[in-house]
Design a protein around this motif. Structure first.
Motif, PDB file in Angstrom:
ATOM      1  N   PHE A  78      40.219  14.043 -18.349  1.00  0.00           N
ATOM      2  CA  PHE A  78      39.205  14.455 -17.398  1.00  0.00           C
ATOM      3  C   PHE A  78      38.124  13.382 -17.314  1.00  0.00           C
ATOM      4  CE2 PHE A  78      37.015  17.331 -14.773  1.00  0.00           C
ATOM      5  CZ  PHE A  78      35.672  17.241 -15.079  1.00  0.00           C
ATOM      6  N   ALA A  79      37.682  12.894 -18.468  1.00  0.00           N
ATOM      7  CA  ALA A  79      36.636  11.879 -18.472  1.00  0.00           C
ATOM      8  C   ALA A  79      37.104  10.603 -17.775  1.00  0.00           C
ATOM      9  CB  ALA A  79      36.211  11.579 -19.903  1.00  0.00           C
ATOM     10  N   ALA A  80      38.326  10.173 -18.076  1.00  0.00           N
ATOM     11  CA  ALA A  80      38.851   8.967 -17.445  1.00  0.00           C
ATOM     12  C   ALA A  80      38.948   9.163 -15.941  1.00  0.00           C
ATOM     13  CB  ALA A  80      40.217   8.622 -18.029  1.00  0.00           C
ATOM     14  N   HIS A  81      39.406  10.341 -15.551  1.00  0.00           N
ATOM     15  CA  HIS A  81      39.525  10.647 -14.129  1.00  0.00           C
ATOM     16  C   HIS A  81      38.157  10.540 -13.449  1.00  0.00           C
ATOM     17  CE1 HIS A  81      40.563  12.885 -10.494  1.00  0.00           C
ATOM     18  NE2 HIS A  81      39.506  13.642 -10.722  1.00  0.00           N
ATOM     19  N   GLU A  82      37.137  11.069 -14.102  1.00  0.00           N
ATOM     20  CA  GLU A  82      35.795  11.006 -13.533  1.00  0.00           C
ATOM     21  C   GLU A  82      35.316   9.565 -13.383  1.00  0.00           C
ATOM     22  OE1 GLU A  82      33.406  13.921 -12.786  1.00  0.00           O
ATOM     23  OE2 GLU A  82      35.506  14.221 -12.297  1.00  0.00           O
ATOM     24  N   VAL A  83      35.567   8.771 -14.405  1.00  0.00           N
ATOM     25  CA  VAL A  83      35.128   7.375 -14.357  1.00  0.00           C
ATOM     26  C   VAL A  83      35.821   6.632 -13.208  1.00  0.00           C
ATOM     27  CG1 VAL A  83      35.143   5.164 -15.580  1.00  0.00           C
ATOM     28  CG2 VAL A  83      34.535   7.268 -16.804  1.00  0.00           C
ATOM     29  N   PHE A  84      37.140   6.827 -13.090  1.00  0.00           N
ATOM     30  CA  PHE A  84      37.854   6.137 -12.019  1.00  0.00           C
ATOM     31  C   PHE A  84      37.416   6.640 -10.642  1.00  0.00           C
ATOM     32  CE2 PHE A  84      40.857   4.985 -15.438  1.00  0.00           C
ATOM     33  CZ  PHE A  84      40.930   3.631 -15.184  1.00  0.00           C
TER      34      PHE A  84
ATOM     35  N   ALA B 271      40.768   2.252 -22.014  1.00  0.00           N
ATOM     36  CA  ALA B 271      41.507   2.375 -23.276  1.00  0.00           C
ATOM     37  C   ALA B 271      42.385   3.624 -23.292  1.00  0.00           C
ATOM     38  CB  ALA B 271      40.523   2.406 -24.443  1.00  0.00           C
ATOM     39  N   GLN B 272      41.982   4.648 -22.553  1.00  0.00           N
ATOM     40  CA  GLN B 272      42.731   5.909 -22.552  1.00  0.00           C
ATOM     41  C   GLN B 272      43.874   5.914 -21.539  1.00  0.00           C
ATOM     42  OE1 GLN B 272      39.894   8.909 -21.586  1.00  0.00           O
ATOM     43  NE2 GLN B 272      38.551   8.405 -23.298  1.00  0.00           N
ATOM     44  N   THR B 273      43.877   4.967 -20.641  1.00  0.00           N
ATOM     45  CA  THR B 273      44.757   5.086 -19.471  1.00  0.00           C
ATOM     46  C   THR B 273      45.920   4.109 -19.526  1.00  0.00           C
ATOM     47  OG1 THR B 273      42.836   5.712 -18.157  1.00  0.00           O
ATOM     48  CG2 THR B 273      44.803   5.055 -16.958  1.00  0.00           C
ATOM     49  N   ARG B 274      47.110   4.663 -19.426  1.00  0.00           N
ATOM     50  CA  ARG B 274      48.315   3.836 -19.338  1.00  0.00           C
ATOM     51  C   ARG B 274      49.116   4.274 -18.124  1.00  0.00           C
ATOM     52  NH1 ARG B 274      52.037   3.319 -24.107  1.00  0.00           N
ATOM     53  NH2 ARG B 274      52.562   1.449 -22.917  1.00  0.00           N
TER      54      ARG B 274
ATOM     55  N   PRO C 165      50.880  13.624 -19.473  1.00  0.00           N
ATOM     56  CA  PRO C 165      49.769  12.682 -19.516  1.00  0.00           C
ATOM     57  C   PRO C 165      49.753  11.963 -20.851  1.00  0.00           C
ATOM     58  CG  PRO C 165      48.977  14.904 -19.890  1.00  0.00           C
ATOM     59  CD  PRO C 165      50.436  15.016 -19.545  1.00  0.00           C
ATOM     60  N   ALA C 166      49.262  10.729 -20.830  1.00  0.00           N
ATOM     61  CA  ALA C 166      49.276   9.934 -22.051  1.00  0.00           C
ATOM     62  C   ALA C 166      47.973  10.088 -22.826  1.00  0.00           C
ATOM     63  CB  ALA C 166      49.495   8.468 -21.689  1.00  0.00           C
ATOM     64  N   MET C 167      47.256  11.190 -22.579  1.00  0.00           N
ATOM     65  CA  MET C 167      45.985  11.359 -23.258  1.00  0.00           C
ATOM     66  C   MET C 167      45.658  12.838 -23.383  1.00  0.00           C
ATOM     67  SD  MET C 167      43.775  10.064 -20.029  1.00  0.00           S
ATOM     68  CE  MET C 167      45.020   9.114 -19.226  1.00  0.00           C
ATOM     69  N   ARG C 168      44.671  13.177 -24.186  1.00  0.00           N
ATOM     70  CA  ARG C 168      44.284  14.567 -24.327  1.00  0.00           C
ATOM     71  C   ARG C 168      43.601  15.036 -23.042  1.00  0.00           C
ATOM     72  NH1 ARG C 168      41.429  13.051 -29.030  1.00  0.00           N
ATOM     73  NH2 ARG C 168      39.599  13.962 -28.066  1.00  0.00           N
ATOM     74  N   PRO C 169      43.651  16.360 -22.745  1.00  0.00           N
ATOM     75  CA  PRO C 169      43.085  16.843 -21.487  1.00  0.00           C
ATOM     76  C   PRO C 169      41.612  16.482 -21.306  1.00  0.00           C
ATOM     77  CG  PRO C 169      44.458  18.516 -22.473  1.00  0.00           C
ATOM     78  CD  PRO C 169      44.382  17.402 -23.469  1.00  0.00           C
ATOM     79  N   ASP C 170      40.811  16.598 -22.387  1.00  0.00           N
ATOM     80  CA  ASP C 170      39.389  16.294 -22.225  1.00  0.00           C
ATOM     81  C   ASP C 170      39.184  14.812 -21.927  1.00  0.00           C
ATOM     82  OD1 ASP C 170      40.351  15.771 -24.753  1.00  0.00           O
ATOM     83  OD2 ASP C 170      38.389  15.959 -25.705  1.00  0.00           O
TER      84      ASP C 170
END
Lengths: 174, 224
Positions: free
Chosen positions: A103-109, B26-29, A95-100
């Motif tokens: 998780f937040a991005a996943h929730e938003v999407f 911003a976090q997602t690529r 993943p291109a981001m930290r786990p926390d």
């Protein structure tokens, strides 16, 4: 009349991130978003494309959205993916981001994908893909004022949906 | 509720929603695997790179053209072709990787028609990283993906049911199995039959045909 030119396949890679985010917002699933983006590119690359002015992203988003509505909402036409057996190990570990944050991005999407289509599409076009209000209005066949209104409401629903957690947002018909 | 029913008092909540979306964006690529798949598609879309050629030391212009025709038409018979099945490896995983079989460390806990997927990680720098199951032309095809530390990814596809038409052309015999090595665009492909099923190993051209052959013919896994 607007100037037309051939879409340059060499430049298409510049838009992968935006298309992927938009696809995730539409599908609510990273895996489906990947398939949708790849299908979109496959369609665009299948033959030379004439587009107007410099609107590569708008054109790609239109193909992505059409592809989503025409095929990805029809379960019969999706690749049939196996259920995950219990003894499976975690998938892709890059993943291109930290786990926390992931998780937040996943929730938003997830919440975005659960919005009523009119609100979701406006939010995906402007806030996720980065189109201007005018470009979004053109893409979605609506007035700019309508896009503004839907966007305002969609943003509020995202905040409310995040507050409520995974139960998401109640659909409102636009 | 209509588009006109916007309440000014909701402004703060809308602003918070905008900020949440902005943070997620911003976090997602796009994942690396997706970029690779699109790049592969884009490369294949170039007319000069669309034809099939033979891989490794077997390169030959005339023979390559023969194989190109055979793969493009599925060997002259109707139905799923090796070319179509090989494309599944480009699509990337849609499910987690099968676990290693603890009682048979050279195998994964996944098989198709009695042909078990290998676990190479004790012998080679390739570890199972994901899987996908597709149904094309009413045939089930299971692909397990393996990654190496360099970030390269290969796909091992087994097509359920009767073996597909085998591409004609130069091949390499190892033991009882005959391996055909091909190149399509920037992909190297090895196909063979095991347990009556078609097996296909597909990787980026950076992975040599010799390496794919070594993996394909590795005897650490057996037909169950």
């Amino acid at each position: 009349m607007s100037e037309q030119r051939l879409l340059d396949p060499e430049s298409l890679g510049d838009h992968v991130d935006r298309l992927y985010r938009a696809a995730w917002g539409l599908c609510g699933s990273r895996e489906d978003a990947e398939d949708l983006v790849q299908e979109t590119y496959a369609k665009v690359l299948s033959k030379p494309r004439l587009i107007r002015n410099d609107d590569d992203l708008g054109y790609l988003l239109r193909v992505l959205r059409n592809t989503f509505y025409s095929s990805h909402r029809s379960a019969q036409r999706r690749p049939q993916t196996a259920a995950m057996p219990e003894d499976y190990e975690p998938v892709d570990q890059r993943p291109a981001m930290r786990p926390d944050e992931a998780f937040a991005a996943h929730e938003v999407f997830d919440v975005i994908a659960g919005l009523a289509p009119d609100f979701r599409d406006a939010l995906v076009a402007v806030d996720v893909a980065g189109l201007s209000y005018r470009e979004a209005a053109k893409l979605l066949g609506a007035k700019e004022a309508t896009i503004t209104s839907r966007l305002f409401r969609a943003r509020g629903q995202v905040a409310a949906g995040m507050d409520r957690g995974r139960s998401g947002v109640l659909e409102e018909k636009g | 509720m209509g588009d006109r029913d916007i309440h000014p008092t909701d402004e703060a909540q809308a602003e918070r929603g905008r900020a949440l979306v902005q943070a997620a964006v911003a976090q997602t690529r796009a994942p690396l695997a997706l970029r690779e798949r699109i790049e592969n598609d884009r490369s294949r879309a170039k007319p000069a790179r669309r034809r099939w050629t033979l891989g490794g030391s077997l390169v030959g212009t005339v023979a390559a053209a023969t194989v190109a025709v055979v793969l493009a038409t599925g060997g002259g018979s109707a139905g799923l072709s090796v070319a179509q099945a090989a494309n599944l490896a480009i699509r990337g995983p849609a499910a987690p990787a099968p676990a290693v079989d603890a009682t048979h460390p050279g195998q994964l806990k996944r098989s198709v028609g009695g042909v078990t997927y290998p676990s190479w990680q004790d012998e080679f720098p390739w570890k199972a990283s994901g899987a996908r199951v597709d149904k094309i032309d009413d045939r089930r095809a299971v692909t397990v993906f393996y990654d190496n530390p360099a970030g390269e990814r290969i796909g091992y596809t087994i097509v359920d049911g009767k073996a597909l038409d085998e591409p004609s052309g130069p091949s390499q015999q190892q033991g009882a199995e005959r391996y055909v090595v091909l190149r399509r665009g920037d992909r190297t492909i090895v196909t063979w039959r095991r347990g009556g099923h078609t097996c296909i190993l597909s990787g980026p051209s950076k992975v040599s045909s010799d390496k794919l052959l070594a993996l394909a013919s590795w005897s650490g896994t057996e037909t169950s």
